[in-house]
Design an enzyme around this catalytic site. Structure first.
Site, PDB file in Angstrom:
ATOM      1  CB  SER A 144      47.705  43.734   3.485  1.00  0.00           C
ATOM      2  OG  SER A 144      47.248  44.035   2.184  1.00  0.00           O
ATOM      3  CE1 TYR A 157      50.720  39.335   1.417  1.00  0.00           C
ATOM      4  CE2 TYR A 157      48.786  40.429   0.508  1.00  0.00           C
ATOM      5  CZ  TYR A 157      49.997  40.481   1.176  1.00  0.00           C
ATOM      6  OH  TYR A 157      50.481  41.703   1.609  1.00  0.00           O
TER       7      TYR A 157
HETATM    8  N1  LIG Z   1      53.702  46.665  -1.315  1.00  0.00           N
HETATM    9  C1  LIG Z   1      52.415  46.467  -1.139  1.00  0.00           C
HETATM   10  O1  LIG Z   1      51.587  46.701  -2.035  1.00  0.00           O
HETATM   11  C2  LIG Z   1      51.926  45.980   0.209  1.00  0.00           C
HETATM   12  C3  LIG Z   1      50.575  46.187   0.517  1.00  0.00           C
HETATM   13  C4  LIG Z   1      50.089  45.739   1.739  1.00  0.00           C
HETATM   14  C5  LIG Z   1      50.930  45.119   2.627  1.00  0.00           C
HETATM   15  N2  LIG Z   1      52.246  44.917   2.305  1.00  0.00           N
HETATM   16  C6  LIG Z   1      53.092  44.223   3.283  1.00  0.00           C
HETATM   17  O2  LIG Z   1      54.164  45.068   3.639  1.00  0.00           O
HETATM   18  C7  LIG Z   1      55.261  44.275   4.095  1.00  0.00           C
HETATM   19  C8  LIG Z   1      56.540  44.751   3.430  1.00  0.00           C
HETATM   20  O3  LIG Z   1      56.470  44.499   2.035  1.00  0.00           O
HETATM   21  P1  LIG Z   1      57.084  45.481   0.926  1.00  0.00           P
HETATM   22  O4  LIG Z   1      55.967  46.006   0.151  1.00  0.00           O
HETATM   23  O5  LIG Z   1      58.050  46.413   1.536  1.00  0.00           O
HETATM   24  O6  LIG Z   1      57.809  44.381   0.004  1.00  0.00           O
HETATM   25  P2  LIG Z   1      59.352  44.125  -0.350  1.00  0.00           P
HETATM   26  O7  LIG Z   1      59.974  45.380  -0.839  1.00  0.00           O
HETATM   27  O8  LIG Z   1      59.366  42.929  -1.230  1.00  0.00           O
HETATM   28  O9  LIG Z   1      60.007  43.779   1.059  1.00  0.00           O
HETATM   29  C9  LIG Z   1      59.736  42.567   1.721  1.00  0.00           C
HETATM   30  C10 LIG Z   1      60.732  42.385   2.855  1.00  0.00           C
HETATM   31  O10 LIG Z   1      60.421  41.143   3.524  1.00  0.00           O
HETATM   32  C11 LIG Z   1      61.617  40.427   3.717  1.00  0.00           C
HETATM   33  N3  LIG Z   1      61.405  38.970   3.753  1.00  0.00           N
HETATM   34  C12 LIG Z   1      60.728  38.203   2.864  1.00  0.00           C
HETATM   35  N4  LIG Z   1      60.827  36.909   3.205  1.00  0.00           N
HETATM   36  C13 LIG Z   1      61.591  36.861   4.331  1.00  0.00           C
HETATM   37  C14 LIG Z   1      62.072  35.827   5.178  1.00  0.00           C
HETATM   38  N5  LIG Z   1      61.800  34.517   4.950  1.00  0.00           N
HETATM   39  N6  LIG Z   1      62.838  36.157   6.252  1.00  0.00           N
HETATM   40  C15 LIG Z   1      63.143  37.444   6.514  1.00  0.00           C
HETATM   41  N7  LIG Z   1      62.722  38.481   5.765  1.00  0.00           N
HETATM   42  C16 LIG Z   1      61.963  38.182   4.679  1.00  0.00           C
HETATM   43  C17 LIG Z   1      62.503  40.804   2.531  1.00  0.00           C
HETATM   44  O11 LIG Z   1      63.873  40.660   2.900  1.00  0.00           O
HETATM   45  P3  LIG Z   1      64.866  39.526   2.334  1.00  0.00           P
HETATM   46  O12 LIG Z   1      64.296  39.016   1.037  1.00  0.00           O
HETATM   47  O13 LIG Z   1      66.175  40.238   2.195  1.00  0.00           O
HETATM   48  O14 LIG Z   1      64.892  38.513   3.425  1.00  0.00           O
HETATM   49  C18 LIG Z   1      62.168  42.270   2.356  1.00  0.00           C
HETATM   50  O15 LIG Z   1      63.001  43.073   3.160  1.00  0.00           O
HETATM   51  C19 LIG Z   1      54.890  42.817   3.775  1.00  0.00           C
HETATM   52  O16 LIG Z   1      54.405  42.206   4.955  1.00  0.00           O
HETATM   53  C20 LIG Z   1      53.765  42.963   2.763  1.00  0.00           C
HETATM   54  O17 LIG Z   1      52.901  41.851   2.756  1.00  0.00           O
HETATM   55  C21 LIG Z   1      52.756  45.348   1.119  1.00  0.00           C
END
Ligand SMILES: NC(=O)c1ccc[n+]([C@@H]2O[C@H](COP(=O)([O-])OP(=O)(O)OC[C@H]3O[C@@H](n4cnc5c(N)ncnc54)[C@H](OP(=O)(O)O)[C@@H]3O)[C@@H](O)[C@H]2O)c1
Length: 284
Positions: A144, A157
């Site tokens: 990120s 985080y």
């Molecule tokens: N959105 C942003 O602004 C942003 C910015 C920078 C980086 N990121 C990073 O991008 C990645 C994806 O996030 P996103 O934005 O797509 O968020 P999201 O829509 O909330 O998706 C998060 C995913 O992580 C999975 N997850 C969470 N806890 C888990 C666990 N204990 N075991 C297995 N799976 C788990 C969730 O699946 P389940 O709950 O079904 O298990 C879900 O599929 C993350 O690493 C996040 O930190 C996001």
């Protein structure tokens, strides 16, 4: 000569890809994109029902909690039993446990690292032997801009994503001689459930504490931003991951999403006190 041929053939095949966090947001979008390109995609997450729509696109859902050793091992084994190999691992599962350092319990901090760092690390360990054996593999870790610059209430985080950066840099140097590439993806704010989950956590940790006012304000700001049209969509990150999967020579880092490069450049050039002042404004 025969071995050389085998290596080239492996590289020309469509890849077997395991992507975590496929039930939502970036992971969901990326699974669809890679499957449409003809790769064999396995999507892992806890909420199997959210991955049902992926099956119509040939994506195989795997039930996996990245904090649970048995679940990680059996998920990886499921792919190996079916395909005999994993060519690409996309470590994407993650969430943001936001809150003041004083307020976030160490149990919650540990859980944050279990999901965002140690789950990713364990999956990496499990896929490496097969990748080394076939002298080909790609590990793509979703960091990120929070892995480069810190914001108030982002503490744990930020720790998790700074750790992903360091982990990935060490790994890249170690595994390069085995034909394995490691890429880091650095998204800016992306319109997914991430922001709402982070806002919920920030509200919960701030209420009734010395940090209530700035904490609730920042949570409200997160909610507004993540429900607005200001942020880039998950497809912008899926495209970056696509490049890391398919490029002949994948880059070490891909910055993607509106303002990602600007955020990282500003953090690199601004004196720490100036950055602090900007950060404090976010939490006002
Ligand atoms: N959105 C942003 O602004 C942003 C910015 C920078 C980086 N990121 C990073 O991008 C990645 C994806 O996030 P996103 O934005 O797509 O968020 P999201 O829509 O909330 O998706 C998060 C995913 O992580 C999975 N997850 C969470 N806890 C888990 C666990 N204990 N075991 C297995 N799976 C788990 C969730 O699946 P389940 O709950 O079904 O298990 C879900 O599929 C993350 O690493 C996040 O930190 C996001």
């Amino acid at each position: 000569m025969e071995i050389e041929m085998d290596k080239r053939e492996t590289k020309m095949k469509q890849n077997v890809i395991l992507i975590t966090g496929a039930s939502s947001g970036i992971g969901f979008e990326t699974a669809l994109r890679l499957a449409a390109q003809g790769h064999k995609v396995y999507g892992a997450a806890r909420r199997m029902e959210r991955m049902e729509p992926l099956q119509a696109h040939g994506i195989v859902p795997i039930s996996m909690d990245v904090t649970d050793e048995a679940s990680i091992v059996s998920g990886v084994q499921q792919v190996l039993d079916a395909e005999g190999r994993i060519d690409v691992l996309v470590n994407n599962a993650g969430y943001g446990y936001l809150g003041a350092i004083e307020n976030v319990t160490l149990a919650e901090a540990r859980r944050q690292l279990e999901v965002n760092l140690f789950g990713l690390a364990r999956l990496t360990q499990l896929v490496l032997p097969g990748m080394r054996k076939q002298h080909f593999g790609r590990i793509i870790n979703i960091s990120s801009i929070a892995g480069k610059g810190v914001i108030p209430f982002g503490g744990w985080y930020n720790v998790s994503k700074f750790s992903v950066e360091a982990f990935s840099d060490a790994l890249r140097m170690e595994v390069r001689p085995f034909g394995i590439d490691v890429s880091i993806i650095e998204p800016s704010g992306i319109k997914t459930a991430w922001g709402i989950i982070a806002a919920d956590n920030l509200e919960a940790t701030s209420r009734g504490s010395a940090y209530e006012e700035p904490g609730l304000k920042m949570a409200a700001m997160l909610r507004r931003t993540y429900t607005s049209n200001l942020l880039s969509l998950p497809v912008s990150i899926a495209k970056a991951i696509d490049k890391a999967v398919n490029a002949r020579r994948p880059r070490v880092r891909y910055r993607a999403g509106f303002g990602a490069s600007m955020f990282i450049a500003l953090h690199a050039i601004l004196p720490a006190r100036w950055w602090d002042r900007l950060g404090s404004k976010v939490a006002k």
